[in-house]
Design a protein around this motif. Structure first.
Motif, PDB file in Angstrom:
ATOM      1  N   ILE A   1       0.848  -1.192   0.000  1.00  0.00           N
ATOM      2  CA  ILE A   1       0.000   0.000   0.000  1.00  0.00           C
ATOM      3  C   ILE A   1       0.885   1.244   0.000  1.00  0.00           C
ATOM      4  CG2 ILE A   1      -1.586   1.346   1.460  1.00  0.00           C
ATOM      5  CD1 ILE A   1      -3.083  -0.900   0.384  1.00  0.00           C
ATOM      6  N   ILE A   2       0.451   2.265  -0.741  1.00  0.00           N
ATOM      7  CA  ILE A   2       1.099   3.577  -0.623  1.00  0.00           C
ATOM      8  C   ILE A   2       0.035   4.573  -0.159  1.00  0.00           C
ATOM      9  CG2 ILE A   2       2.954   3.187  -2.304  1.00  0.00           C
ATOM     10  CD1 ILE A   2       1.287   4.615  -4.403  1.00  0.00           C
ATOM     11  N   GLY A   3       0.458   5.749   0.266  1.00  0.00           N
ATOM     12  CA  GLY A   3      -0.502   6.751   0.732  1.00  0.00           C
ATOM     13  C   GLY A   3      -1.392   7.221  -0.410  1.00  0.00           C
ATOM     14  N   HIS A   4      -2.643   7.494  -0.089  1.00  0.00           N
ATOM     15  CA  HIS A   4      -3.591   7.901  -1.142  1.00  0.00           C
ATOM     16  C   HIS A   4      -3.300   9.305  -1.670  1.00  0.00           C
ATOM     17  CE1 HIS A   4      -5.222   9.382   2.596  1.00  0.00           C
ATOM     18  NE2 HIS A   4      -6.023  10.196   1.937  1.00  0.00           N
ATOM     19  N   LEU A   5      -2.403  10.052  -1.005  1.00  0.00           N
ATOM     20  CA  LEU A   5      -2.038  11.384  -1.499  1.00  0.00           C
ATOM     21  C   LEU A   5      -0.565  11.459  -1.926  1.00  0.00           C
ATOM     22  CD1 LEU A   5      -3.880  13.541   1.233  1.00  0.00           C
ATOM     23  CD2 LEU A   5      -4.735  12.879  -1.005  1.00  0.00           C
ATOM     24  N   HIS A   6       0.083  10.303  -2.064  1.00  0.00           N
ATOM     25  CA  HIS A   6       1.479  10.304  -2.502  1.00  0.00           C
ATOM     26  C   HIS A   6       1.556  10.614  -4.001  1.00  0.00           C
ATOM     27  CE1 HIS A   6       3.021   7.469   0.947  1.00  0.00           C
ATOM     28  NE2 HIS A   6       2.437   8.568   1.390  1.00  0.00           N
ATOM     29  N   PRO A   7       2.660  11.259  -4.446  1.00  0.00           N
ATOM     30  CA  PRO A   7       2.776  11.568  -5.887  1.00  0.00           C
ATOM     31  C   PRO A   7       2.649  10.317  -6.766  1.00  0.00           C
ATOM     32  CG  PRO A   7       4.772  12.253  -4.671  1.00  0.00           C
ATOM     33  CD  PRO A   7       3.781  11.791  -3.663  1.00  0.00           C
ATOM     34  N   GLU A   8       3.152   9.171  -6.277  1.00  0.00           N
ATOM     35  CA  GLU A   8       3.056   7.933  -7.074  1.00  0.00           C
ATOM     36  C   GLU A   8       1.595   7.500  -7.238  1.00  0.00           C
ATOM     37  OE1 GLU A   8       6.953   7.867  -4.785  1.00  0.00           O
ATOM     38  OE2 GLU A   8       4.861   8.352  -4.318  1.00  0.00           O
ATOM     39  N   MET A   9       0.785   7.780  -6.203  1.00  0.00           N
ATOM     40  CA  MET A   9      -0.632   7.423  -6.280  1.00  0.00           C
ATOM     41  C   MET A   9      -1.338   8.318  -7.300  1.00  0.00           C
ATOM     42  SD  MET A   9      -2.556   5.108  -4.999  1.00  0.00           S
ATOM     43  CE  MET A   9      -3.997   4.823  -6.012  1.00  0.00           C
ATOM     44  N   TYR A  10      -0.982   9.600  -7.290  1.00  0.00           N
ATOM     45  CA  TYR A  10      -1.567  10.519  -8.282  1.00  0.00           C
ATOM     46  C   TYR A  10      -1.216  10.062  -9.699  1.00  0.00           C
ATOM     47  CZ  TYR A  10      -2.597  13.880  -4.512  1.00  0.00           C
ATOM     48  OH  TYR A  10      -3.083  14.491  -3.381  1.00  0.00           O
TER      49      TYR A  10
ATOM     50  N   ILE B   1      -0.680   6.985 -10.670  1.00  0.00           N
ATOM     51  CA  ILE B   1      -1.524   5.815 -10.959  1.00  0.00           C
ATOM     52  C   ILE B   1      -2.949   6.275 -11.297  1.00  0.00           C
ATOM     53  CG2 ILE B   1      -2.616   3.779  -9.875  1.00  0.00           C
ATOM     54  CD1 ILE B   1       0.167   3.454  -8.379  1.00  0.00           C
ATOM     55  N   MET B   2      -3.458   7.261 -10.551  1.00  0.00           N
ATOM     56  CA  MET B   2      -4.804   7.799 -10.833  1.00  0.00           C
ATOM     57  C   MET B   2      -4.835   8.464 -12.207  1.00  0.00           C
ATOM     58  SD  MET B   2      -5.532   9.176  -6.987  1.00  0.00           S
ATOM     59  CE  MET B   2      -7.126   9.976  -7.176  1.00  0.00           C
ATOM     60  N   ASN B   3      -3.747   9.150 -12.579  1.00  0.00           N
ATOM     61  CA  ASN B   3      -3.670   9.758 -13.924  1.00  0.00           C
ATOM     62  C   ASN B   3      -3.709   8.671 -15.000  1.00  0.00           C
ATOM     63  OD1 ASN B   3      -3.411  12.234 -12.677  1.00  0.00           O
ATOM     64  ND2 ASN B   3      -1.209  12.403 -12.989  1.00  0.00           N
ATOM     65  N   ASP B   4      -3.010   7.562 -14.744  1.00  0.00           N
ATOM     66  CA  ASP B   4      -3.033   6.433 -15.691  1.00  0.00           C
ATOM     67  C   ASP B   4      -4.449   5.877 -15.817  1.00  0.00           C
ATOM     68  OD1 ASP B   4      -0.291   6.708 -15.861  1.00  0.00           O
ATOM     69  OD2 ASP B   4       0.185   4.897 -14.711  1.00  0.00           O
ATOM     70  N   ILE B   5      -5.122   5.726 -14.665  1.00  0.00           N
ATOM     71  CA  ILE B   5      -6.499   5.197 -14.662  1.00  0.00           C
ATOM     72  C   ILE B   5      -7.398   6.097 -15.511  1.00  0.00           C
ATOM     73  CG2 ILE B   5      -8.563   4.896 -13.191  1.00  0.00           C
ATOM     74  CD1 ILE B   5      -6.637   3.858 -10.980  1.00  0.00           C
ATOM     75  N   LYS B   6      -7.238   7.406 -15.339  1.00  0.00           N
ATOM     76  CA  LYS B   6      -8.034   8.365 -16.109  1.00  0.00           C
ATOM     77  C   LYS B   6      -7.842   8.144 -17.613  1.00  0.00           C
ATOM     78  CE  LYS B   6      -8.382  13.348 -16.911  1.00  0.00           C
ATOM     79  NZ  LYS B   6      -8.167  14.687 -16.335  1.00  0.00           N
ATOM     80  N   ARG B   7      -6.572   7.979 -18.041  1.00  0.00           N
ATOM     81  CA  ARG B   7      -6.292   7.742 -19.469  1.00  0.00           C
ATOM     82  C   ARG B   7      -6.912   6.418 -19.929  1.00  0.00           C
ATOM     83  NH1 ARG B   7      -5.336  12.101 -18.936  1.00  0.00           N
ATOM     84  NH2 ARG B   7      -3.410  13.309 -18.909  1.00  0.00           N
ATOM     85  N   GLY B   8      -6.808   5.401 -19.063  1.00  0.00           N
ATOM     86  CA  GLY B   8      -7.375   4.093 -19.403  1.00  0.00           C
ATOM     87  C   GLY B   8      -8.889   4.145 -19.562  1.00  0.00           C
ATOM     88  N   ILE B   9      -9.539   4.913 -18.692  1.00  0.00           N
ATOM     89  CA  ILE B   9     -11.005   5.061 -18.791  1.00  0.00           C
ATOM     90  C   ILE B   9     -11.365   5.825 -20.069  1.00  0.00           C
ATOM     91  CG2 ILE B   9     -13.089   6.034 -17.726  1.00  0.00           C
ATOM     92  CD1 ILE B   9     -11.613   5.766 -14.976  1.00  0.00           C
ATOM     93  N   GLN B  10     -10.608   6.874 -20.375  1.00  0.00           N
ATOM     94  CA  GLN B  10     -10.883   7.645 -21.593  1.00  0.00           C
ATOM     95  C   GLN B  10     -10.824   6.733 -22.823  1.00  0.00           C
ATOM     96  OE1 GLN B  10      -7.854  10.665 -20.897  1.00  0.00           O
ATOM     97  NE2 GLN B  10      -9.392  12.245 -20.546  1.00  0.00           N
ATOM     98  N   TYR B  11      -9.861   5.809 -22.830  1.00  0.00           N
ATOM     99  CA  TYR B  11      -9.764   4.865 -23.948  1.00  0.00           C
ATOM    100  C   TYR B  11     -10.969   3.912 -23.947  1.00  0.00           C
ATOM    101  CZ  TYR B  11      -8.383   0.797 -26.667  1.00  0.00           C
ATOM    102  OH  TYR B  11      -8.377  -0.247 -27.560  1.00  0.00           O
ATOM    103  N   ALA B  12     -11.269   3.336 -22.785  1.00  0.00           N
ATOM    104  CA  ALA B  12     -12.370   2.361 -22.697  1.00  0.00           C
ATOM    105  C   ALA B  12     -13.712   2.995 -23.079  1.00  0.00           C
ATOM    106  CB  ALA B  12     -12.439   1.782 -21.288  1.00  0.00           C
TER     107      ALA B  12
END
Length: 398
Positions: free
Chosen positions: A54-63, A65-76
């Motif tokens: 687990i990493i912190g939900h406000l860590h830069p690495e988490m952001y 991952i969330m940015n990647d998720i956003k791109r993945g959803i835009q594609y889907a």
């Protein structure tokens, strides 16, 4: 001191409820073939990322991952909408988020009800004080564009993949009607995303959402959602605040870095492992390609239809083009008790198939082969289990 020690002993001996015996046994989860309408079996690759530290939900690495998720959803979703996020929660969280943010008390909402999901959205909208109009058809029925045009709501809801009936509803042209009448078009693709074609931008869909646990094959608990410019304009120019703090898009858009502000502030703790798994499921979809995924679901569904017909079973949705490729509904075979058939399949084959849901209870049995489970070998296993149940369950009714 002695008195301090006595006080401590007293406080430590004040537990009157013992540890429950069940909690002293290890957790056991059976291995099952999840061939129902979802959740579906999760591939090892996605299970593995869920076990990462687990990493912190406000860590830069988490952001990141969330940015990647956003791109993945835009594609889907096939959209360029900036306001694209994933809700912390199942498909219902996205459903409530969509209604709570775009509708104010007293406004008119039109809901197409042809299964359980329309019923749910109508109730959600009523609970927050909307003026709800229902267009109702029996499960499996679909709405013509002409019928839809007769109302003047601020929001029109339609289920693309109505899993309770096994219907994949045509979407073309509806977005244009909604534009013409200055109404937002909200579409539920929880059961259809990745299995049947949907084009958010091209089809003029204003708000689209899905769930993680169907064809995306992630564990339940995250729900992608996207709002276009029209939806954002309505959502961010309200007179009243949305009834839910957790689902308030002014906060969520900041948490997901969609509001253009430099700082992303704490709003709630996102499901970190759930987001890892969602990112991986979107990565698998991107590697495979949407067209390939749609094609595979269609082919495996067609293979299943042939097998079901060979068993003498009747498909519930007669028009092949209106069938949902991820969830196939069959009419309950004459003379059988559907609960008995399903219980037999679970007991002897460790396989989940289900009955109807909401208005389709007692009308259908449902077989879901989606994402990772969408294989002809699984269709064969499902057909074999059904054949076995039909042979061994007594025909209870005349």
């Amino acid at each position: 001191t002695i008195s301090h020690k006595r006080r401590l002993d007293r406080s430590m001996s004040s537990v009157t409820i013992p540890p429950p015996a069940c909690m002293l046994r290890p957790l056991e989860a059976p291995l099952r073939y999840l061939f129902g309408p979802g959740p579906s079996n999760v591939p090892p690759r996605i299970l593995a990322v869920g076990a990462k530290p687990i990493i912190g939900h406000l860590h830069p690495e988490m952001y990141e991952i969330m940015n990647d998720i956003k791109r993945g959803i835009q594609y889907a979703f096939q959209t360029e909408n900036n306001m694209t996020i994933s809700m912390s929660g199942s498909g219902h969280a996205a459903m409530e988020c969509a209604v709570f943010n775009t509708v104010e008390p007293g406004e008119s909402v039109l809901v197409a009800v042809n299964g359980i999901w329309g019923e749910r959205v109508a109730e959600i909208a009523e609970r927050m004080g909307a003026n709800v109009h229902r267009m109702v058809k029996t499960p499996g029925g679909y709405f013509s564009n002409k019928e839809i045009e007769q109302h003047k709501p601020v929001l029109f809801f339609l289920t693309h993949g109505e899993s309770s009936a096994g219907l994949c509803h045509p979407v073309d042209g509806i977005g244009d009607i909604c534009r013409k009448h200055n109404c937002l078009f909200l579409v539920d693709t929880v059961a259809s995303l990745g299995a049947a074609p949907i084009f958010m931008d091209k089809q003029n869909i204003d708000i689209l959402y899905t769930g993680s646990q169907k064809a995306l094959n992630a564990p339940p608990g995250t729900a992608p959602i996207s709002f276009n410019e029209r939806a954002c304009h309505k959502m961010f120019n309200r007179k009243t605040k949305p009834v839910s703090y957790l689902f308030d898009m002014t906060h969520l858009s900041n948490y997901w870095g969609c509001d253009g502000k430099p700082a992303r502030l704490y709003h709630h703790t996102g499901p970190v492992s759930g987001f890892f798994a969602l990112r991986e499921s979107l990565a698998i979809l991107a590697e495979r390609g949407l067209e390939e995924s749609w094609k595979k679901h269609k082919e495996v569904a067609a293979y299943l239809y042939r097998g079901l017909e060979d068993l003498g079973l009747k498909l519930f949705i007669p028009e092949r083009d209106l069938r949902l490729p991820s969830v196939t509904t069959i009419a309950i075979p004459d003379g059988y008790e559907w609960r008995e058939l399903l219980a037999y399949i679970m007991k002897h084959h460790q396989m989940e198939m289900t009955g109807g849901l909401g208005p389709s209870i007692g009308m259908v049995m449902r077989i879901g082969l989606m994402g990772y489970n969408c294989e002809k070998t699984n269709a064969d296993m499902a057909l074999n289990a059904l054949a076995d149940a039909l042979k061994n369950c007594k025909k209870s009714k005349a």
